[in-house]
Write a protein that holds these residues in place. Structure first.
Motif, PDB file in Angstrom:
ATOM      1  N   SER A 166      12.325   9.368  -0.414  1.00  0.00           N
ATOM      2  CA  SER A 166      13.236   9.791   0.655  1.00  0.00           C
ATOM      3  C   SER A 166      13.261   8.793   1.815  1.00  0.00           C
ATOM      4  O   SER A 166      13.983   8.985   2.787  1.00  0.00           O
ATOM      5  CB  SER A 166      12.803  11.159   1.172  1.00  0.00           C
ATOM      6  N   GLU A 167      12.451   7.743   1.704  1.00  0.00           N
ATOM      7  CA  GLU A 167      12.498   6.690   2.722  1.00  0.00           C
ATOM      8  C   GLU A 167      13.876   6.017   2.603  1.00  0.00           C
ATOM      9  O   GLU A 167      14.447   5.934   1.510  1.00  0.00           O
ATOM     10  CB  GLU A 167      11.360   5.695   2.427  1.00  0.00           C
ATOM     11  N   GLU A 168      14.423   5.555   3.718  1.00  0.00           N
ATOM     12  CA  GLU A 168      15.840   5.169   3.708  1.00  0.00           C
ATOM     13  C   GLU A 168      16.183   4.037   2.740  1.00  0.00           C
ATOM     14  O   GLU A 168      17.232   4.063   2.098  1.00  0.00           O
ATOM     15  CB  GLU A 168      16.336   4.856   5.121  1.00  0.00           C
ATOM     16  N   THR A 169      15.286   3.049   2.591  1.00  0.00           N
ATOM     17  CA  THR A 169      15.627   1.960   1.661  1.00  0.00           C
ATOM     18  C   THR A 169      15.550   2.445   0.204  1.00  0.00           C
ATOM     19  O   THR A 169      16.223   1.895  -0.669  1.00  0.00           O
ATOM     20  CB  THR A 169      14.719   0.719   1.859  1.00  0.00           C
ATOM     21  N   SER A 170      14.732   3.486  -0.051  1.00  0.00           N
ATOM     22  CA  SER A 170      14.694   4.072  -1.403  1.00  0.00           C
ATOM     23  C   SER A 170      16.043   4.696  -1.731  1.00  0.00           C
ATOM     24  O   SER A 170      16.551   4.549  -2.852  1.00  0.00           O
ATOM     25  CB  SER A 170      13.638   5.173  -1.494  1.00  0.00           C
TER      26      SER A 170
ATOM     27  N   PRO B 212      11.046   2.223  -2.165  1.00  0.00           N
ATOM     28  CA  PRO B 212      11.372   1.418  -0.980  1.00  0.00           C
ATOM     29  C   PRO B 212      11.539  -0.048  -1.350  1.00  0.00           C
ATOM     30  O   PRO B 212      10.914  -0.535  -2.292  1.00  0.00           O
ATOM     31  CB  PRO B 212      10.149   1.595  -0.071  1.00  0.00           C
TER      32      PRO B 212
ATOM     33  N   VAL C 286       7.826   8.887  -1.333  1.00  0.00           N
ATOM     34  CA  VAL C 286       8.484   7.698  -0.775  1.00  0.00           C
ATOM     35  C   VAL C 286       9.954   7.569  -1.198  1.00  0.00           C
ATOM     36  O   VAL C 286      10.661   6.686  -0.717  1.00  0.00           O
ATOM     37  CB  VAL C 286       7.732   6.384  -1.136  1.00  0.00           C
TER      38      VAL C 286
ATOM     39  N   ASN D 253      20.345  12.283   4.640  1.00  0.00           N
ATOM     40  CA  ASN D 253      19.037  12.405   3.992  1.00  0.00           C
ATOM     41  C   ASN D 253      18.590  13.868   4.006  1.00  0.00           C
ATOM     42  O   ASN D 253      18.103  14.376   5.015  1.00  0.00           O
ATOM     43  CB  ASN D 253      18.026  11.515   4.731  1.00  0.00           C
TER      44      ASN D 253
ATOM     45  N   CYS E 253       6.500  -0.773   2.986  1.00  0.00           N
ATOM     46  CA  CYS E 253       7.023   0.334   3.782  1.00  0.00           C
ATOM     47  C   CYS E 253       5.858   0.980   4.535  1.00  0.00           C
ATOM     48  O   CYS E 253       4.719   0.533   4.441  1.00  0.00           O
ATOM     49  CB  CYS E 253       7.770   1.342   2.909  1.00  0.00           C
ATOM     50  N   ARG E 254       6.142   2.079   5.255  1.00  0.00           N
ATOM     51  CA  ARG E 254       5.118   2.653   6.118  1.00  0.00           C
ATOM     52  C   ARG E 254       4.252   3.698   5.403  1.00  0.00           C
ATOM     53  O   ARG E 254       3.480   4.401   6.048  1.00  0.00           O
ATOM     54  CB  ARG E 254       5.791   3.260   7.361  1.00  0.00           C
ATOM     55  N   HIS E 255       4.380   3.785   4.098  1.00  0.00           N
ATOM     56  CA  HIS E 255       3.607   4.801   3.373  1.00  0.00           C
ATOM     57  C   HIS E 255       2.092   4.641   3.580  1.00  0.00           C
ATOM     58  O   HIS E 255       1.417   5.608   3.956  1.00  0.00           O
ATOM     59  CB  HIS E 255       3.981   4.765   1.883  1.00  0.00           C
TER      60      HIS E 255
END
Ligand SMILES: Cc1cc2nc3c(=O)[nH]c(=O)nc-3n(C[C@H](O)[C@H](O)[C@H](O)COP(=O)(O)O)c2cc1C
Ligand code: SF4
Length: 435
Positions: free
Chosen positions: A163-167, A179, A161, A81, A376-378
């Protein structure tokens, strides 16, 4: 006196370099990647003994993640990432631009550790200069026949968002860089439905050094609670803004002193746009680590410190961040569609000193109901930042709520300062572009 313990490991020889190290320079600097720990098990043991934690924001133990992926059946995938969507952070781009081979070594080590048959490096579409630099390093390695598996470099849309891993997984699987709900988490079912290890590029660079020099060497820097070194980005009211590598456990005050804190500055944003605002005096003595900052309700995030200049109003800056974060949600869940824009409006009214009704009470009510409600945690990150601004700049918030000038405005009048916006807020990426 400055007690910051700097340590040039990742930044060895490049703090003043203006270009990427070639493969030859890189090998001269660190030696070849002949692992001290040979074999997957040994390497895993070394990473666990090093107590390396992720440098992408959440600080999760890296060995636990590697183990979870290595323990699944079938060939795995490694994703690096390098998106760095946090506007106040520059560490990942600085690392990739000066020491790309260290990150690529880390990808190679991670691929061995989890038995991967594919590796990807995700970069933002907005930094083509960085992509060029990384691709040049990948080509050098291909020519040298260095890596068992090649690294595919991708450019993704650059929303906060994305760059969030599920994205990343969703995009690499052909979808939008948004995400997705979990479970399954990427380690269970990620890219191509395969177990997928996703690590921040700085984490991978540390992994490359642990593979070379071992866990005991890694732990020579840092404390028993937080090991090794970490990259930090210090900007705002400092005379020497930039990326610094410090030993984990260095205090916030010492990191700020490294960048030469300017006189009169009183507040700091810790951890980035998902972070929290604090009085510098209240946190200066605390270690810049997850455990050290927890009692203050803060977290280092991706190692970001932004110092609010004395002439700037914290509420104005918080309102600008909030407007940005509200524009960055993937518009899939209620908190992002309704909650964040409403808080952004209230904070903007307050910051401008033109309240309609009681924006402070409205915000407090919303803070309580939004957290934990998104996929997600956004929304949680955005609410945490806004709530900390109202707390830290409480006197200013009350003054603005009564249409009176805040401390920064009074100071400005006294000294004849111009109040200007200071935090970087990127322009929204081409409307609606998620693929
Ligand atoms: C909204 C959001 C944005 C994120 N952006 C990044 C990012 O730009 N870079 C990054 O490495 N991790 C980012 N993360 C964390 C990743 O989801 C993931 O946890 C991380 O890449 C794992 O690497 P690490 O264990 O090495 O830290 C983000 C998380 C969230 C919730
Ligand atoms: S909470 Fe927001 S950013 Fe996260 S998945 Fe839902 S809409 Fe997207």
């Amino acid at each position: 006196m400055n007690h910051a313990r700097t340590a040039a490991r990742l930044t060895l020889d490049w703090q003043h370099a203006d270009r990427a190290a070639t493969l030859r320079e890189h090998t001269r600097r660190y030696g070849p990647l002949q692992r001290q720990a040979s074999g997957t098990r040994d390497l895993l043991d070394e990473v666990a003994a090093a107590r390396l934690t992720g440098r992408g924001g959440a600080g999760f133990p890296t060995a636990t993640k590697i183990r979870a992926v290595a323990g699944r059946r079938g060939p795995a995938v490694v994703v690096a990432n390098g998106m760095e969507s946090e506007p106040a952070s520059e560490k990942d781009q600085a690392l990739l631009a000066r020491a790309p081979h260290l990150v690529l070594d880390g990808i190679s080590v991670a691929a061995e550790a989890v038995g991967a048959s594919a590796a990807h490096l995700c970069l933002p579409r907005t930094r083509d200069w960085l992509t060029e630099c990384v691709l040049a390093a990948v080509t050098e390695r291909q020519r040298a026949g260095l890596d068992r598996i090649g690294v595919a470099v991708h450019e993704l849309p650059h929303h906060y968002v994305s760059s969030e891993e599920t994205s990343l997984v969703h995009w690499l699987n052909g979808g939008d860089a948004k995400p997705t709900t979990t479970p399954p988490r990427p380690f269970e079912r990620g890219v191509g439905k395969r177990p997928t290890l996703i690590d921040n590029v700085e984490t991978l660079a540390h992994l490359a050094l642990i593979a070379r020099y071992g866990a005991a060497w890694f732990r020579e820097a840092g404390t028993s609670e937080a090991t090794g070194t970490m990259l930090t980005t210090v900007t705002g009211a400092v005379s020497r803004p930039g990326v610094y590598e410090v030993e984990a456990g260095t205090s916030v005050g010492d990191v700020l002193a490294l960048a030469s804190l300017q006189a009169g500055a009183e507040a700091v944003l810790i951890g980035g746009y998902f972070g929290t605002w604090h009085d510098i005096a209240a946190v200066a003595g605390r270690p810049f680590t997850a455990a050290g900052l927890r009692p203050a309700g803060a977290s280092p995030g991706a190692g970001v410190l932004f110092v609010l200049p004395a002439e700037a109003c914290g509420l104005v800056e918080a309102a600008r961040i909030m407007r940005f974060l509200a524009s960055q949600g993937a518009e899939q869940c209620g908190p992002c569609i309704f909650g964040l824009p409403a808080i952004a409006d209230d904070l903007a009214q307050l910051a401008a000193g033109r309240p309609e009704g009681d924006p402070l009470s409205r915000m407090q009510r919303r803070f309580g109901v939004i957290s934990g409600r998104g996929a997600c945690r956004h929304p949680d990150g955005a609410v945490r930042m806004a709530a900390s601004a109202v707390r830290t700049f409480g006197a200013d918030a009350r003054a603005h709520a009564q249409r009176r000038p805040c401390l920064a405005a009074r100071r400005g009048r006294r000294h004849g300062w111009q109040q200007t916006a200071v935090l970087p807020v990127p322009r929204p990426f081409a409307e609606g572009e998620w693929r």
